[in-house]
Design an enzyme around this catalytic site. Sequence first.
Site, PDB file in Angstrom:
ATOM      1  N   GLU A  35       0.817  -1.217   0.000  1.00 40.22           N
ATOM      2  CA  GLU A  35       0.000   0.000   0.000  1.00 40.22           C
ATOM      3  C   GLU A  35       0.853   1.270   0.000  1.00 40.22           C
ATOM      4  OE1 GLU A  35      -2.825  -0.302   3.209  1.00 40.22           O
ATOM      5  OE2 GLU A  35      -3.605  -2.211   2.454  1.00 40.22           O
ATOM      6  N   CYS A  36       2.004   1.195  -0.603  1.00 41.31           N
ATOM      7  CA  CYS A  36       2.962   2.302  -0.639  1.00 41.31           C
ATOM      8  C   CYS A  36       2.897   2.995  -2.000  1.00 41.31           C
ATOM      9  CB  CYS A  36       4.371   1.733  -0.414  1.00 41.31           C
ATOM     10  SG  CYS A  36       5.708   2.933  -0.486  1.00 41.31           S
ATOM     11  N   GLY A  37       3.273   4.247  -2.038  1.00 43.66           N
ATOM     12  CA  GLY A  37       3.350   4.969  -3.300  1.00 43.66           C
ATOM     13  C   GLY A  37       4.357   4.354  -4.263  1.00 43.66           C
TER      14      GLY A  37
END
Length: 164
Positions: A35-37
């Site tokens: 769920e990271c950029g």
Amino acid sequence: MTTLYDFSMPLPDGSSMALSTLQGQVVLLVNTASECGYTRQYAGLQELHDSLSGQGLRVLAFPCNQFGGQEPGTDAQIASFCASRFQLTLPLSAKVEVNGPQAHPLWRWLTQADSAHPHPVKWNFTKFLLDGKGRVVKRFEPAVAPHELLPDIEVLLGRRAAAD
């Protein structure tokens, strides 16, 4: 002297992979999060794996939930996400910590490998490139995209010298 080969990689099924099996290979280790950029970097990591694994590169992903809680899932959920969203076939570890007192021993070693300038992992998708003798050659911060690693990887694989 400690090298990569002194460690093992915990696998999602509870077993482990002895990293001594990678002797002679160039290895890229990456702490990851779903769920990271930077999660889109999984595609580039898989591309490196697909294009260079036959020439001696191994890419290993280590999911970690220490940065912004961006890897909250179970090992099975993480593996399912990576397989369905990125068709990931490169080795994926069980979720680990990369910093602090509960850090996996491999990651404690990686962050101390540059004894002159040891520092913890700053964020998801920090990358460590190791040579065929299991030694850390270079560390790349999260914003460095996988394709930007290609020149350094090619040197270690011996391709750059042959191409020049």
